[in-house]
Design a protein around this motif. Structure first.
Motif, PDB file in Angstrom:
ATOM      1  N   GLU A 511       0.922   6.124   1.994  1.00  0.00           N
ATOM      2  CA  GLU A 511      -0.169   6.355   3.161  1.00  0.00           C
ATOM      3  C   GLU A 511      -1.122   5.233   2.762  1.00  0.00           C
ATOM      4  O   GLU A 511      -1.583   4.473   3.608  1.00  0.00           O
ATOM      5  CB  GLU A 511      -0.609   7.646   2.628  1.00  0.00           C
ATOM      6  CG  GLU A 511      -0.225   8.980   3.643  1.00  0.00           C
ATOM      7  CD  GLU A 511      -0.755   9.997   3.720  1.00  0.00           C
ATOM      8  OE1 GLU A 511      -2.223   9.916   3.362  1.00  0.00           O
ATOM      9  OE2 GLU A 511      -0.686  10.852   3.780  1.00  0.00           O
ATOM     10  N   ILE A 512      -1.445   4.834   0.934  1.00  0.00           N
ATOM     11  CA  ILE A 512      -2.565   3.688   1.112  1.00  0.00           C
ATOM     12  C   ILE A 512      -1.766   2.541   0.900  1.00  0.00           C
ATOM     13  O   ILE A 512      -2.245   1.296   0.487  1.00  0.00           O
ATOM     14  CB  ILE A 512      -2.389   4.244  -0.917  1.00  0.00           C
ATOM     15  CG1 ILE A 512      -3.157   6.077  -0.597  1.00  0.00           C
ATOM     16  CG2 ILE A 512      -3.667   2.923  -1.169  1.00  0.00           C
ATOM     17  CD1 ILE A 512      -3.492   6.287  -2.458  1.00  0.00           C
ATOM     18  N   ASP A 513      -0.355   2.777   0.501  1.00  0.00           N
ATOM     19  CA  ASP A 513       0.695   1.482   0.127  1.00  0.00           C
ATOM     20  C   ASP A 513       1.448   1.628   1.203  1.00  0.00           C
ATOM     21  O   ASP A 513       2.595   1.402   0.768  1.00  0.00           O
ATOM     22  CB  ASP A 513       0.645   1.004  -1.044  1.00  0.00           C
ATOM     23  CG  ASP A 513       1.204  -0.282  -0.961  1.00  0.00           C
ATOM     24  OD1 ASP A 513       0.589  -1.907  -0.103  1.00  0.00           O
ATOM     25  OD2 ASP A 513       1.240  -1.042  -2.208  1.00  0.00           O
ATOM     26  N   PRO A 514       1.305   1.094   2.469  1.00  0.00           N
ATOM     27  CA  PRO A 514       2.249   1.471   3.266  1.00  0.00           C
ATOM     28  C   PRO A 514       3.757   0.429   3.567  1.00  0.00           C
ATOM     29  O   PRO A 514       5.084   0.445   3.909  1.00  0.00           O
ATOM     30  CB  PRO A 514       1.851   1.681   5.103  1.00  0.00           C
ATOM     31  CG  PRO A 514       0.786   1.217   4.616  1.00  0.00           C
ATOM     32  CD  PRO A 514       0.024   0.863   3.276  1.00  0.00           C
ATOM     33  N   GLN A 515       3.553  -0.851   2.637  1.00  0.00           N
ATOM     34  CA  GLN A 515       4.479  -1.479   3.559  1.00  0.00           C
ATOM     35  C   GLN A 515       4.772  -2.377   1.559  1.00  0.00           C
ATOM     36  O   GLN A 515       5.609  -3.448   1.237  1.00  0.00           O
ATOM     37  CB  GLN A 515       3.818  -3.231   3.310  1.00  0.00           C
ATOM     38  CG  GLN A 515       3.234  -3.034   4.839  1.00  0.00           C
ATOM     39  CD  GLN A 515       4.394  -3.122   5.742  1.00  0.00           C
ATOM     40  OE1 GLN A 515       4.774  -2.965   5.331  1.00  0.00           O
ATOM     41  NE2 GLN A 515       4.403  -1.752   6.950  1.00  0.00           N
ATOM     42  N   ASN A 516       5.072  -1.760   0.712  1.00  0.00           N
ATOM     43  CA  ASN A 516       5.419  -1.206  -0.933  1.00  0.00           C
ATOM     44  C   ASN A 516       6.662  -0.938  -0.461  1.00  0.00           C
ATOM     45  O   ASN A 516       7.427   0.286  -0.417  1.00  0.00           O
ATOM     46  CB  ASN A 516       3.979  -0.139  -1.509  1.00  0.00           C
ATOM     47  CG  ASN A 516       5.673  -0.534  -3.146  1.00  0.00           C
ATOM     48  OD1 ASN A 516       6.085  -0.824  -3.510  1.00  0.00           O
ATOM     49  ND2 ASN A 516       3.766  -0.721  -3.859  1.00  0.00           N
TER      50      ASN A 516
END
Length: 611
Positions: A511-516
């Motif tokens: 949720e915090i870093d969706p493109q990781n």
């Protein structure tokens, strides 16, 4: 001030300038048949494309001297400046200015600062030679870019301070054109007050500058003014905040506290270094260099801030660093003691994968400098990039013997030792880093990194309980840090423990870093471990799309394909693992077994195959 706040102040000026880099070389006509010129030209183009700036500079200098012409001169100038060959850059700048050459390339309107660099270089040469009056006269010329005009106003003000004192400098500063970037004016004006000895005016000015770009530099200077005014308690409070931030400026905080006899555990040798730590600016020439350094720093931050998932991000980032590198080199030429500029140049050459140059520049920074902590890290990183791991370990150990108050050194030592599989030594170094950080009062926003790093290493070294305890401690310090949430969740998934909580942590990280891609992989692998193979395939395909060169993620996708009876696709992904650079020998061996139909090391896959 946060990087993106600074960028909002500067607008897109540096991005415009950075995208419009120096050409990779002039077009040599068919009539130019000198083999040496053609060879140098091709060498220059090749070096420029790979960002080997020193080689490109040398090659284009040869082309310019033998071939001449507008494009040759401007290309040679740009790369000489970026390479730090100040004498050659000045020679080329004189040719360009004397011949009245218009900027070439993809920016005919001259919106980027590169069109103004020849004049700025000649003014800097005059300032370096002690001719502030000539520098000021050169800077009176109208410049083409808004960013160039903004910088020129600060430079001319610094030069005029040398010529006519505070009043002349202030008048020049007030003449800055409307519509240009004024974000660094408060800091510049603060140093002008400091130079006059008006400490009360300097105190007020620096206090206001803390809300402007380069706020950390303003904070350091503000604390020093308080110290010089005898306001020891206020100065100590500010120095302690600088130290506890544990960033680039931490050493300045320690120095200040040492001078005030307020640094716990300070040594006699460190006290001597603190006494040698001079003020940031002591004359107009140094203020001139600081202005160049500040613009270089803002450009560097903007380039580094380019999002990794942006198309062509790495090429754009490298291209955008050429002009900040040139500005840093001008600062270094004007003031050889401008350590912040040395550090910028060292970092950029490190990014350009020229570790020999990076190491040489970083080594110029002395122990009494505010940036020395990170200069040592840059030297060690360069040694790693040159394949000299033992040298990097030796550099860090030597530094720690002299000064035990830099937790970043111990942390870096721990990481290098862990990479070598020297886990006991790595653990001792990590523990030393944690103890040092806690002794300095490092804030929780930074302290979690130390526990996280030791915990990850301990898990890798099969010390599960100790590692999990460290990771849980890191999570308690930074409960919304996606790196911790992902690593801790993934670790539980790998062990098949606490799966519900592990899922929750990984989902929160995503949720915090969706493109990781690493986090998407963790969630996909968690589904795999629970037997949700279709969901795993969907997520792992997405993860590979985000991180196509990651061997572990690719292997995971192969396993998920196999468990969904997509055998050909599984074999394709496993074979691809063997071609990826980051695949270690252990992973390659495991994948080779799977390709041979041997699933003895992969029980889940063995169950499907019936073997």
């Amino acid at each position: 001030m946060a990087v993106f706040q600074r960028l909002a102040l500067a607008g897109l000026l540096f991005l415009v300038a950075g995208c419009v880099t120096f050409r990779s070389g002039p077009t040599i006509s068919a009539s130019s048949d000198e083999a040496s010129v053609s060879g140098a030209y091709l060498q220059g183009r090749f070096a420029a494309q790979s960002f080997d700036i020193p080689r490109a500079g040398a090659a284009f200098e040869e082309v310019s001297r033998k071939f001449g012409g507008q494009e040759s001169n401007q290309t040679a100038f740009g790369y000489a400046l970026a390479a730090g060959d100040f004498d050659e850059a000045v020679r080329q700048a004189r040719l360009i200015v004397a011949e009245g050459q218009e900027p070439s390339g993809d920016n005919p309107e001259g919106e980027g600062i590169q069109s103004d660099l020849p004049i700025l270089t000649l003014a800097s040469a005059a300032m370096s030679d002690g001719d502030a009056e000539e520098a000021a006269a050169l800077l009176e010329q109208p410049l083409r870019s808004s960013l160039g005009r903004s910088l020129s106003a600060l430079l001319r003000s610094a030069a005029m301070y040398e010529v006519g004192g505070f009043d002349a400098a202030a008048e020049a500063l007030n003449q800055q054109a409307e519509g240009t970037f004024r974000g660094l004016v408060p800091l510049h004006a603060s140093f002008l007050y400091r130079l006059t000895g008006d400490l009360s005016a300097a105190e007020n000015a620096f206090r206001q500058s803390i809300n402007a770009p380069r706020s950390q530099i303003a904070g350091m200077a503000y604390a020093r003014v308080l110290e010089d005014k005898g306001q020891s308690a206020d100065a100590a409070t500010l120095y302690r905040a600088i130290m506890e931030d544990a960033g680039l400026y931490s050493r300045a905080g320690r120095f200040g506290l040492a001078r005030l006899d307020a640094l716990e555990g300070s040594t006699r040798s460190f006290d001597r270094l603190a006494d040698k730590n001079s003020r940031l600016v002591t004359n107009g020439r140094e203020l001139y260099a600081l202005a160049l350094e500040s613009f270089a720093w803002l450009g560097f931050e903007q380039a580094i801030g380019i999002q990794q998932n942006q198309p062509g991000a790495e090429q754009l980032r490298r291209s955008s660093l050429v002009i900040p590198l040139g500005l840093a080199n001008l600062a270094r030429a004007v003031d050889p003691g401008r350590d912040g500029a040395h550090y910028i140049a060292a970092m950029i050459f490190g990014i350009y994968e020229t570790p020999e140059v990076s190491s040489q520049i970083a080594a110029m920074i002395p122990p009494e400098s505010w940036i020395y902590d990170y200069a040592i890290l840059e030297v060690a990183n360069a040694q790693i990039d040159m394949g000299d791991t033992d040298g990097a370990i030796s550099t860090l150990r030597k530094a720690l013997r002299i000064d035990d108050g830099v937790p970043q050194w111990a942390l870096q030592l721990h990481l290098h030792l862990a990479a070598e599989g020297r886990y006991d030594e790595s653990d001792r170094a990590a523990t030393r880093a944690i103890e040092s950080a806690e002794r300095l009062g490092v804030s929780e926003t930074s302290l979690w990194r130390y526990y996280f790093s030791r915990g990850a290493m301990r898990i890798e070294a099969d010390r599960w309980e100790d590692g999990i305890a460290d990771l849980e401690k890191a999570l308690a310090l930074a409960p919304d840090e996606p790196l911790i949430l992902n690593h801790l969740g993934y670790s539980y998934v790998e062990r098949g423990e606490n799966l519900e909580r592990a899922f929750g942590m990984i989902e929160r990280a995503l949720e915090i870093d969706p493109q990781n891609g690493a986090i998407v992989d963790s969630l996909g692998w968690a589904h795999f471990q629970r037997g949700n193979y279709e969901e795993a395939v969907e997520l792992l395909e997405r993860a590979v799309g985000l991180e196509p060169a990651d061997a572990v993620i690719t292997d995971h996708l192969g396993d998920a394909y196999y468990m969904t009876y997509r055998d050909r696709e599984a074999v394709y992904e496993w074979r691809r693992v063997l071609d990826l650079e980051d695949a270690d020998d252990e992973l390659k061996a495991a994948v080779t077994l799977k390709l041979d139909g041997d699933f003895s090391e992969a029980p889940v896959l063995a169950a499907r195959s019936g073997s």
